[in-house]
Motif scaffolding. Structure first.
Motif, PDB file in Angstrom:
ATOM      1  N   PHE A 160       0.845  -1.193   0.000  1.00 12.26           N
ATOM      2  CA  PHE A 160       0.000   0.000   0.000  1.00 12.26           C
ATOM      3  C   PHE A 160       0.878   1.239   0.000  1.00 12.26           C
ATOM      4  O   PHE A 160       1.925   1.262   0.655  1.00 12.26           O
ATOM      5  CB  PHE A 160      -0.923   0.025   1.227  1.00 12.26           C
ATOM      6  N   ASP A 161       0.426   2.241  -0.761  1.00 12.21           N
ATOM      7  CA  ASP A 161       1.178   3.490  -0.881  1.00 12.21           C
ATOM      8  C   ASP A 161       0.327   4.620  -0.315  1.00 12.21           C
ATOM      9  O   ASP A 161      -0.818   4.814  -0.735  1.00 12.21           O
ATOM     10  CB  ASP A 161       1.527   3.746  -2.350  1.00 12.21           C
ATOM     11  N   PHE A 162       0.881   5.369   0.637  1.00  6.66           N
ATOM     12  CA  PHE A 162       0.170   6.478   1.272  1.00  6.66           C
ATOM     13  C   PHE A 162       0.367   7.802   0.531  1.00  6.66           C
ATOM     14  O   PHE A 162      -0.048   8.843   1.028  1.00  6.66           O
ATOM     15  CB  PHE A 162       0.639   6.644   2.724  1.00  6.66           C
ATOM     16  N   GLY A 163       1.023   7.777  -0.613  1.00  2.00           N
ATOM     17  CA  GLY A 163       1.262   9.007  -1.356  1.00  2.00           C
ATOM     18  C   GLY A 163       2.423   9.797  -0.785  1.00  2.00           C
ATOM     19  O   GLY A 163       3.254   9.290  -0.027  1.00  2.00           O
ATOM     20  N   THR A 164       2.504  11.069  -1.146  1.00  2.00           N
ATOM     21  CA  THR A 164       3.595  11.935  -0.703  1.00  2.00           C
ATOM     22  C   THR A 164       3.057  13.047   0.177  1.00  2.00           C
ATOM     23  O   THR A 164       1.875  13.386   0.132  1.00  2.00           O
ATOM     24  CB  THR A 164       4.325  12.551  -1.909  1.00  2.00           C
ATOM     25  N   GLY A 165       3.955  13.637   0.963  1.00  2.00           N
ATOM     26  CA  GLY A 165       3.574  14.730   1.842  1.00  2.00           C
ATOM     27  C   GLY A 165       4.738  15.160   2.702  1.00  2.00           C
ATOM     28  O   GLY A 165       5.806  14.542   2.712  1.00  2.00           O
ATOM     29  N   PRO A 166       4.555  16.251   3.464  1.00  2.00           N
ATOM     30  CA  PRO A 166       5.617  16.729   4.362  1.00  2.00           C
ATOM     31  C   PRO A 166       5.651  15.904   5.639  1.00  2.00           C
ATOM     32  O   PRO A 166       5.016  16.235   6.637  1.00  2.00           O
ATOM     33  CB  PRO A 166       5.206  18.188   4.632  1.00  2.00           C
ATOM     34  N   ARG A 167       6.406  14.832   5.630  1.00  2.00           N
ATOM     35  CA  ARG A 167       6.418  13.901   6.765  1.00  2.00           C
ATOM     36  C   ARG A 167       7.808  13.317   6.955  1.00  2.00           C
ATOM     37  O   ARG A 167       8.559  13.153   6.014  1.00  2.00           O
ATOM     38  CB  ARG A 167       5.410  12.778   6.527  1.00  2.00           C
ATOM     39  N   ASN A 168       8.134  13.001   8.202  1.00  2.00           N
ATOM     40  CA  ASN A 168       9.407  12.345   8.520  1.00  2.00           C
ATOM     41  C   ASN A 168       9.292  11.406   9.717  1.00  2.00           C
ATOM     42  O   ASN A 168      10.310  10.959  10.241  1.00  2.00           O
ATOM     43  CB  ASN A 168      10.518  13.378   8.766  1.00  2.00           C
ATOM     44  N   VAL A 169       8.069  11.119  10.178  1.00  2.00           N
ATOM     45  CA  VAL A 169       7.850  10.258  11.341  1.00  2.00           C
ATOM     46  C   VAL A 169       6.688   9.323  11.034  1.00  2.00           C
ATOM     47  O   VAL A 169       5.693   9.738  10.404  1.00  2.00           O
ATOM     48  CB  VAL A 169       7.543  11.086  12.603  1.00  2.00           C
TER      49      VAL A 169
ATOM     50  N   THR B  68       0.072   6.798  12.271  1.00  2.00           N
ATOM     51  CA  THR B  68       0.316   8.234  12.174  1.00  2.00           C
ATOM     52  C   THR B  68       1.482   8.497  11.239  1.00  2.00           C
ATOM     53  O   THR B  68       2.541   7.872  11.355  1.00  2.00           O
ATOM     54  CB  THR B  68       0.656   8.828  13.556  1.00  2.00           C
ATOM     55  N   LEU B  69       1.275   9.432  10.316  1.00  2.00           N
ATOM     56  CA  LEU B  69       2.339   9.967   9.475  1.00  2.00           C
ATOM     57  C   LEU B  69       2.452  11.445   9.787  1.00  2.00           C
ATOM     58  O   LEU B  69       1.479  12.194   9.605  1.00  2.00           O
ATOM     59  CB  LEU B  69       2.028   9.756   7.994  1.00  2.00           C
ATOM     60  N   ALA B  70       3.620  11.889  10.268  1.00  2.00           N
ATOM     61  CA  ALA B  70       3.759  13.263  10.759  1.00  2.00           C
ATOM     62  C   ALA B  70       5.068  13.858  10.271  1.00  2.00           C
ATOM     63  O   ALA B  70       5.992  13.145   9.871  1.00  2.00           O
ATOM     64  CB  ALA B  70       3.696  13.298  12.290  1.00  2.00           C
ATOM     65  N   GLY B  71       5.125  15.184  10.325  1.00  2.00           N
ATOM     66  CA  GLY B  71       6.326  15.920   9.952  1.00  2.00           C
ATOM     67  C   GLY B  71       6.703  16.910  11.026  1.00  2.00           C
ATOM     68  O   GLY B  71       6.000  17.906  11.226  1.00  2.00           O
ATOM     69  N   PHE B  72       7.797  16.655  11.742  1.00  2.00           N
ATOM     70  CA  PHE B  72       8.268  17.533  12.812  1.00  2.00           C
ATOM     71  C   PHE B  72       9.669  18.037  12.485  1.00  2.00           C
ATOM     72  O   PHE B  72      10.223  17.758  11.429  1.00  2.00           O
ATOM     73  CB  PHE B  72       8.259  16.790  14.159  1.00  2.00           C
ATOM     74  N   GLY B  73      10.248  18.779  13.421  1.00  2.00           N
ATOM     75  CA  GLY B  73      11.576  19.344  13.177  1.00  2.00           C
ATOM     76  C   GLY B  73      11.471  20.581  12.322  1.00  2.00           C
ATOM     77  O   GLY B  73      10.908  21.598  12.729  1.00  2.00           O
TER      78      GLY B  73
END
Length: 592
Positions: free
Chosen positions: A293-302, A313-318
């Motif tokens: 399965f592919d969740f696509g792209t986005g601003p995430r790194n966690v 959870t797919l998240a983008g911190f920092g």
């Protein structure tokens, strides 16, 4: 200590510790005990009734770690030496929480690998020392039951669950030898031949070892400090898979770029990886390392799973804005979105529905505080509870087992997953078009210049002049730019004609004709003559400069100064320089 949802009020049974030196705390794995250090003592209380269990005289403690059943507490503080104690003193202590006695003390200089590791039944406890791992049984720290000796061992991890226990070790390669990860079954540590799985790789200065919950497979995220290709500031990463049946593989990722994070699902049959240059991709893999399965792209790194594994959870911190997506891992649908800017950490509530985001020191020293969110809240999402703290260091949930959550139905965020994200049959979905951050909150069709308008030439007008005059001025500018090239072409053509007409019939020479010189050819020849004279003059100046330097070296030599070999060679070349000057001087006179 604050009660969890839905009240979020301060727990009246726990007495607040107002000391400004509280910088470390920990819950026991079963959530029955809580410990913290306030700069004077390490206090341990029971979470059931908040009665004191032990007060340990350790004012400098900066690390706390409970055993699996909460029977022992490991404390650590930085190693130091004094004049009276040049060897220092033991800084790692193991405490029996029933008696309050220190059962064992060790020297532990490195902070990275200081906590001992207990199995879930506390039958085995391990500790890493120089080039080996020591194993103790039944909390008897007076005798080492087994040793795993391996040169340059950098990290290790015990498998979760009950016996048989597996041990994963990571060894950093040096001087052209590869790094490797090996799996052993406790206590068979006879050497490389007794390993049940092995995986070697060259690009790996550091490695993160991740067991799945059933202890049947291991993920290794290998990282280098420097990317030699210069493609990434964060170095190079590689994700490797090892199974206890001996299988091993490299997880092939369809997009180039860093590997930010990876996490096992609690069902132990799949794992999720966030990777690739921004906007990053997120893909779900099975135990064969095939994408499912592919969740696509986005601003995430966690990436992080809820305790039950129902939500992901797919998240983008920092350096990202703190956008979080919540996915139903069973139906693979998007159930909610949250944005928590400036967050430095987040964690799941044991109920599997709420999360906490926090801005902590020393990562950020302004705007400290924490917020609690419900992952399936209807749009627009907002925090259910928030608290501002002048200086916040850490936020922890109490570990506790709770049943699988029931998600809200009919939320508007579920409709977002209907068309944009679909299952793939062993092939990831094509990446979406990237949109700049300033354009993401706007509709898809933005009023502005279209592509043909962006590249359409613009005719500028000058106040006070008619349009015809502007056009004529533009033409004359272009004509002037083309004049030198045209003159050079004409000159070359004249030279070729001159060479072809060298041999003429004598009868034609008896009738002189007036030859008209082409001004363009004349100008071009004059320009070439001037350029040649200028080049010769520059060369002559350079030679004179070298002669002056040689003259100075001769003066230094006459005064008794010792010259280097290169300087003596330079003096010997004086004759050649004078000869070249004599040849160039007549040329300059003739050209002038």
């Amino acid at each position: 200590m604050v009660n969890g949802p839905p009240s979020f009020d301060e727990n009246a049974d726990f007495k607040r510790d107002s000391s400004k030196m509280c910088k470390v705390m920990a819950f026991s794995p079963d959530g029955s005990l809580f410990a913290w250090c306030n700069g004077e003592t390490v206090s341990v209380v029971s979470v059931l009734d908040f009665k004191p269990v032990q007060n340990l005289p350790l004012p400098r403690a900066t690390g706390l770690h409970f055993s699996s059943k909460g029977t022992h507490l490991a404390t650590w503080y930085p190693y130091f030496t004094t004049k009276d104690q040049p060897r220092g003193e033991p800084n790692l202590h193991l405490w029996n929480l029933q008696t309050g006695q220190c059962v064992k003390s060790f020297f532990q200089k490195k902070q990275q690998t200081w906590p001992p590791c207990w199995t879930e039944d506390e039958c085995i406890v391990s500790r890493q020392v120089s080039n080996e791992l020591n194993f103790y049984e039944d909390n008897n720290f007076e005798k080492i039951a087994h040793r795993l000796i391996q040169q340059k061992v950098a990290d290790y991890k015990l498998s979760p669950g009950a016996s048989p226990i597996k041990v994963a070790i990571y060894v950093h390669g040096t001087q052209g030898t590869p790094s490797f990860v090996r799996l052993y079954k406790y206590p068979n540590f006879g050497g490389p031949d007794t390993a049940i799985a092995n995986k070697s790789f060259f690009k790996g200065d550091h490695a993160t070892l991740m067991w799945n919950k059933n202890a049947t497979a291991l993920l290794t995220l290998a990282t280098t400090d420097v990317d030699k290709t210069g493609a990434s500031y964060y170095g190079e990463q590689g994700l490797h898979y090892l199974a206890t049946n001996g299988d091993s593989a490299v997880v092939q990722l369809p997009k180039n770029g860093p590997i930010y994070d990876a996490a096992w699902s609690p069902n132990s049959t799949e794992f999720c990886v966030v990777y690739g240059f921004m906007p990053a991709k997120a893909t779900l893999f099975n135990l064969k390392c095939d994408p499912i399965f592919d969740f696509g792209t986005g601003p995430r790194n966690v990436v992080a799973y809820s305790p039950s594994g129902r939500l992901l959870t797919l998240a983008g911190f920092g350096n990202l804005r703190g956008k979080m997506e919540f996915w139903d891992s069973q139906r693979q649908e998007l159930v909610g979105r949250v944005e928590a800017p400036d967050s430095t950490t987040f964690s799941w509530c044991p109920d599997g529905l709420h999360i906490v985001t926090a801005t902590c020191s020393p990562r950020l020293r302004v705007g400290n505080g924490y917020k609690l969110w419900r992952c399936d809240s209807p749009a627009p999402p907002s925090s259910e509870f928030s608290c501002d703290v002048p200086e916040l260091w850490e936020v922890l949930w109490r570990p506790i087992d709770l049943p699988e959550p029931e998600l809200q139905t009919g939320t508007s965020d579920k409709a977002l997953a209907s068309g944009d994200h679909k299952k793939t049959a062993n092939a990831p979905q094509a990446p979406q078009a990237y949109r700049p951050p300033a354009m993401r909150d706007r509709p898809d069709t933005v009023k502005g210049l279209q592509d043909e308008e962006l590249y359409k030439p613009v005719r500028r007008s000058i106040p006070g002049l008619p349009a015809d005059a502007v056009k004529e001025a533009t033409r004359s500018k272009a004509k002037n730019r083309r004049a030198p090239k045209k003159a050079l072409k004409t000159a070359k053509a004249g030279e070729q004609n001159k060479k072809s007409d060298i041999v003429e019939d004598e009868t034609l020479t008896s009738k002189p004709e007036t030859q008209v010189k082409d001004p363009a050819v004349s100008n071009s020849a004059t320009a070439q003559s001037n350029d040649l004279a200028l080049t010769t003059e520059k060369r002559l100046k350079g030679l004179n400069k070298k002669l002056k330097a040689i003259k100075k070296l001769k003066e230094d030599q006459a005064s008794g100064k010792q010259l280097q070999k290169g300087q003596l060679v330079k003096i010997e070349s004086e004759g050649d320089l004078l000869k070249e000057i004599a040849e160039l001087a007549p040329k300059i006179n003739s050209q002038l």
